[in-house]
Enzyme design. Sequence first.
Site, PDB file in Angstrom:
ATOM      1  N   ASN A   1      -4.743   6.300  16.488  1.00 15.41           N
ATOM      2  CA  ASN A   1      -5.926   6.232  17.369  1.00 15.41           C
ATOM      3  C   ASN A   1      -6.417   7.620  17.775  1.00 15.41           C
ATOM      4  O   ASN A   1      -7.604   7.796  18.061  1.00 15.41           O
ATOM      5  CB  ASN A   1      -5.619   5.362  18.589  1.00 15.41           C
ATOM      6  CG  ASN A   1      -5.643   3.884  18.228  1.00 15.41           C
ATOM      7  OD1 ASN A   1      -5.746   3.534  17.052  1.00 15.41           O
ATOM      8  ND2 ASN A   1      -5.561   3.026  19.222  1.00 15.41           N
ATOM      9  N   GLU A   2      -5.507   8.601  17.787  1.00 19.15           N
ATOM     10  CA  GLU A   2      -5.962   9.972  18.097  1.00 19.15           C
ATOM     11  C   GLU A   2      -6.985  10.411  17.040  1.00 19.15           C
ATOM     12  O   GLU A   2      -8.043  10.958  17.355  1.00 19.15           O
ATOM     13  CB  GLU A   2      -4.788  10.960  18.106  1.00 19.15           C
ATOM     14  CG  GLU A   2      -3.835  10.820  19.279  1.00 19.15           C
ATOM     15  CD  GLU A   2      -2.759   9.762  19.059  1.00 19.15           C
ATOM     16  OE1 GLU A   2      -2.806   9.046  18.036  1.00 19.15           O
ATOM     17  OE2 GLU A   2      -1.867   9.639  19.909  1.00 19.15           O
TER      18      GLU A   2
ATOM     19  N   GLU B   1      -9.376  -1.340   6.152  1.00 19.44           N
ATOM     20  CA  GLU B   1      -8.123  -1.379   6.903  1.00 19.44           C
ATOM     21  C   GLU B   1      -8.379  -1.247   8.406  1.00 19.44           C
ATOM     22  O   GLU B   1      -7.701  -1.847   9.222  1.00 19.44           O
ATOM     23  CB  GLU B   1      -7.204  -0.251   6.419  1.00 19.44           C
ATOM     24  CG  GLU B   1      -5.841  -0.295   7.053  1.00 19.44           C
ATOM     25  CD  GLU B   1      -4.826   0.583   6.346  1.00 19.44           C
ATOM     26  OE1 GLU B   1      -5.248   1.487   5.606  1.00 19.44           O
ATOM     27  OE2 GLU B   1      -3.622   0.364   6.548  1.00 19.44           O
TER      28      GLU B   1
ATOM     29  N   GLN C   1       0.855  -1.187   0.000  1.00 21.80           N
ATOM     30  CA  GLN C   1       0.000   0.000   0.000  1.00 21.80           C
ATOM     31  C   GLN C   1       0.893   1.241   0.000  1.00 21.80           C
ATOM     32  O   GLN C   1       1.715   1.400   0.911  1.00 21.80           O
ATOM     33  CB  GLN C   1      -0.864  -0.026   1.258  1.00 21.80           C
ATOM     34  CG  GLN C   1      -1.805   1.146   1.407  1.00 21.80           C
ATOM     35  CD  GLN C   1      -2.413   1.188   2.804  1.00 21.80           C
ATOM     36  OE1 GLN C   1      -1.771   0.759   3.769  1.00 21.80           O
ATOM     37  NE2 GLN C   1      -3.617   1.696   2.935  1.00 21.80           N
TER      38      GLN C   1
ATOM     39  N   SER D   1       4.536  -0.911   3.883  1.00 27.47           N
ATOM     40  CA  SER D   1       4.810  -2.248   4.429  1.00 27.47           C
ATOM     41  C   SER D   1       4.957  -3.260   3.301  1.00 27.47           C
ATOM     42  O   SER D   1       4.216  -3.211   2.328  1.00 27.47           O
ATOM     43  CB  SER D   1       3.657  -2.726   5.318  1.00 27.47           C
ATOM     44  OG  SER D   1       3.473  -1.857   6.385  1.00 27.47           O
TER      45      SER D   1
ATOM     46  N   SER E   1       1.046   6.715   2.408  1.00 26.25           N
ATOM     47  CA  SER E   1       1.708   7.734   3.241  1.00 26.25           C
ATOM     48  C   SER E   1       2.840   8.423   2.494  1.00 26.25           C
ATOM     49  O   SER E   1       3.523   7.811   1.668  1.00 26.25           O
ATOM     50  CB  SER E   1       2.282   7.089   4.506  1.00 26.25           C
ATOM     51  OG  SER E   1       1.257   6.446   5.208  1.00 26.25           O
TER      52      SER E   1
HETATM   53  C1  LIG Z   1       3.700  -0.644  11.271  1.00 24.95           C
HETATM   54  C2  LIG Z   1       3.267   0.406  10.303  1.00 24.95           C
HETATM   55  C3  LIG Z   1       2.909   0.026   9.020  1.00 24.95           C
HETATM   56  C4  LIG Z   1       2.522   0.998   8.098  1.00 24.95           C
HETATM   57  N1  LIG Z   1       2.250   0.567   6.834  1.00 24.95           N
HETATM   58  C5  LIG Z   1       1.916   1.472   5.897  1.00 24.95           C
HETATM   59  C6  LIG Z   1       1.684   1.061   4.564  1.00 24.95           C
HETATM   60  O1  LIG Z   1       1.776  -0.132   4.235  1.00 24.95           O
HETATM   61  N2  LIG Z   1       1.379   1.977   3.649  1.00 24.95           N
HETATM   62  C7  LIG Z   1       1.266   3.311   3.959  1.00 24.95           C
HETATM   63  O2  LIG Z   1       0.941   4.092   3.082  1.00 24.95           O
HETATM   64  N3  LIG Z   1       1.492   3.762   5.230  1.00 24.95           N
HETATM   65  C8  LIG Z   1       1.821   2.862   6.203  1.00 24.95           C
HETATM   66  N4  LIG Z   1       2.075   3.280   7.495  1.00 24.95           N
HETATM   67  C9  LIG Z   1       2.023   4.714   7.806  1.00 24.95           C
HETATM   68  C10 LIG Z   1       0.823   5.106   8.669  1.00 24.95           C
HETATM   69  O3  LIG Z   1      -0.365   5.042   7.931  1.00 24.95           O
HETATM   70  C11 LIG Z   1       1.083   6.515   9.237  1.00 24.95           C
HETATM   71  O4  LIG Z   1       2.196   6.403  10.104  1.00 24.95           O
HETATM   72  C12 LIG Z   1      -0.091   7.079   9.988  1.00 24.95           C
HETATM   73  O5  LIG Z   1      -1.143   7.369   9.094  1.00 24.95           O
HETATM   74  C13 LIG Z   1       0.270   8.350  10.787  1.00 24.95           C
HETATM   75  O6  LIG Z   1       0.841   9.300   9.939  1.00 24.95           O
HETATM   76  P1  LIG Z   1       2.259   9.978  10.301  1.00 24.95           P
HETATM   77  O7  LIG Z   1       3.229   8.877  10.600  1.00 24.95           O
HETATM   78  O8  LIG Z   1       2.572  10.935   9.201  1.00 24.95           O
HETATM   79  O9  LIG Z   1       2.019  10.763  11.659  1.00 24.95           O
HETATM   80  P2  LIG Z   1       1.448  12.244  11.852  1.00 24.95           P
HETATM   81  O10 LIG Z   1       0.243  12.415  10.999  1.00 24.95           O
HETATM   82  O11 LIG Z   1       2.575  13.187  11.677  1.00 24.95           O
HETATM   83  O12 LIG Z   1       0.991  12.202  13.358  1.00 24.95           O
HETATM   84  C14 LIG Z   1       1.917  12.308  14.438  1.00 24.95           C
HETATM   85  C15 LIG Z   1       1.098  12.314  15.729  1.00 24.95           C
HETATM   86  O13 LIG Z   1       0.239  13.474  15.755  1.00 24.95           O
HETATM   87  C16 LIG Z   1      -1.109  13.079  15.938  1.00 24.95           C
HETATM   88  N5  LIG Z   1      -2.001  13.938  15.166  1.00 24.95           N
HETATM   89  C17 LIG Z   1      -1.813  14.328  13.875  1.00 24.95           C
HETATM   90  N6  LIG Z   1      -2.868  15.103  13.503  1.00 24.95           N
HETATM   91  C18 LIG Z   1      -3.705  15.171  14.566  1.00 24.95           C
HETATM   92  C19 LIG Z   1      -4.965  15.797  14.804  1.00 24.95           C
HETATM   93  N7  LIG Z   1      -5.559  16.521  13.856  1.00 24.95           N
HETATM   94  N8  LIG Z   1      -5.555  15.650  16.015  1.00 24.95           N
HETATM   95  C20 LIG Z   1      -4.964  14.898  16.988  1.00 24.95           C
HETATM   96  N9  LIG Z   1      -3.764  14.289  16.836  1.00 24.95           N
HETATM   97  C21 LIG Z   1      -3.155  14.417  15.640  1.00 24.95           C
HETATM   98  C22 LIG Z   1      -1.172  11.672  15.397  1.00 24.95           C
HETATM   99  O14 LIG Z   1      -2.292  10.954  15.917  1.00 24.95           O
HETATM  100  C23 LIG Z   1       0.172  11.108  15.862  1.00 24.95           C
HETATM  101  O15 LIG Z   1       0.112  10.686  17.194  1.00 24.95           O
HETATM  102  C24 LIG Z   1       2.463   2.363   8.456  1.00 24.95           C
HETATM  103  C25 LIG Z   1       2.816   2.748   9.746  1.00 24.95           C
HETATM  104  C26 LIG Z   1       3.232   1.798  10.655  1.00 24.95           C
HETATM  105  C27 LIG Z   1       3.628   2.252  12.028  1.00 24.95           C
END
Ligand SMILES: Cc1cc2nc3c(=O)[nH]c(=O)nc-3n(C[C@H](O)[C@H](O)[C@H](O)COP(=O)(O)OP(=O)(O)OC[C@H]3O[C@@H](n4cnc5c(N)ncnc54)[C@H](O)[C@@H]3O)c2cc1C
Length: 424
Positions: A404-405, A244, A125, A160, A128
């Site tokens: 989860n947020e 998902e 997928q 992933s 991100s």
């Molecule tokens: C094990 C694993 C597998 C993954 N696999 C894939 C994959 O196969 N394909 C893919 O595309 N992506 C994948 N991801 C990425 C995943 O979807 C993102 O990490 C996730 O969507 C969070 O985005 P970010 O890392 O940019 O964090 P951010 O969006 O930068 O968030 C950082 C923190 O801020 C909080 N936050 C952000 N905005 C808000 C808000 N408006 N209100 C409250 N809190 C907020 C978030 O909840 C988080 O705690 C994977 C991630 C992991 C850990």
Amino acid sequence: MDLELSPEDAAFRAEAREWLAAHVPGERLPSLETAEGFAAHRAWERTLAAGRWSVVSWPLEYGGRGASLLRRLLFEEEYYAAGAPGRVSQNGISLLAPTLLRHGTAEQRARVLPPMASGDVVWAQAWSEPEAGSDLAALRSTARRDTGGWLLSGQKTWSSRAAFADRAFGLFRSHPGADRPHQGLTYAMFPLDAPGVTVRPLGRLDGRPGFAELFLDEVFVPDEDVIGEPGEGWRVAMSTAGDERGLTLRSPGRFTAAAHRLADLWRERAAADPGGGDPCGGDPCGAGGGLRDRVADALIRARAYQLFAYTRATGPAGARPAGGGSTGARPAGGGSTAGGSTGAEASLTKVFWSELDLALHETALDLLGPYGELSDTAPDAPAGGGWADGYTFALAGPIYAGTNEIQRDIIAERLLGLPKGRRG
Ligand SMILES: Cc1cc2nc3c(=O)[nH]c(=O)nc-3n(C[C@H](O)[C@H](O)[C@H](O)COP(=O)(O)OP(=O)(O)OC[C@H]3O[C@@H](n4cnc5c(N)ncnc54)[C@H](O)[C@@H]3O)c2cc1C
């Protein structure tokens, strides 16, 4: 609610159990985050497909058994109870396939689904981006019109399985003049070995390349590889997101099996401590301590999730007929979200299973003490390092599939009708 299985469903469960008993590898396969382990897991997918167990709820013509949602849940209970390997194909079969069954064309389904079911083509997928995780609509990767197709450019991250997978599906900004960030996006499939794609593996906590970053430089995809209408990708992507977060990716079988293994572990540890001593690091496991309550709590929560899933699968939404791919149709089992766990309700499910997974593994590690930290490379690792590996993966549960947020915000606003938070 009738908790008795019909004789036909019971026979299906028995058939699955028998097949798994005869075929599940006796030894844990090497981690699928290594080239060797990936190949071993792909071979296991082929074995599953040969027995027609890889995608039980898909229509027959794509390699499934046309089984009901309930049977899919029963199969997964048996699968995880048998200690069968993790599914290397899960991004394809749990995320892309239901999307294709709802939004794809007949040609796409006929072309993409059978090799996915057989494990010949493994999918990643690619959603991100460095600046677009929780705020997915901030994505910047582009799709530019070309003769007969599109040219994809940009950077994706945290993909992933992409270090070893064959193909990926992702979202691209195709209409830069669109009024809102959610508009003008196109959902496309592309090969990871196409000219212009660079795959750079990223290490997990254990250093293994569980993820990859993808760099795309004018990667050509033909029109046939666009899912839904160009520019309408957000709507299609939200359908994938429901799968998902909901029951499709994480059906209860995984957690009921883990909770029972945890109870067995607790019994073993308690039996090893007949004197009521202190084998669990200050929290006596044999004499009504907190660990015993945590084990019981995990069992109860796993059972509650299982019953919730049964209710969804046997209710009206779960019994809808097979989708022909028209928008909004939900295929019977074809990776449906087990009867309607979509939208805000899928967020509820996601928070539940991710917190349960973490609680289960934290309890196991507390029961095991220092041994719990040994990974699969250590000869004395309990359960071949399975608890330690499961724990590091469970840590990511509150992040992947949408943090989860964010899920709590969706639940608050859309299910509970609470006012919007302070974000924009
Ligand atoms: C094990 C694993 C597998 C993954 N696999 C894939 C994959 O196969 N394909 C893919 O595309 N992506 C994948 N991801 C990425 C995943 O979807 C993102 O990490 C996730 O969507 C969070 O985005 P970010 O890392 O940019 O964090 P951010 O969006 O930068 O968030 C950082 C923190 O801020 C909080 N936050 C952000 N905005 C808000 C808000 N408006 N209100 C409250 N809190 C907020 C978030 O909840 C988080 O705690 C994977 C991630 C992991 C850990």
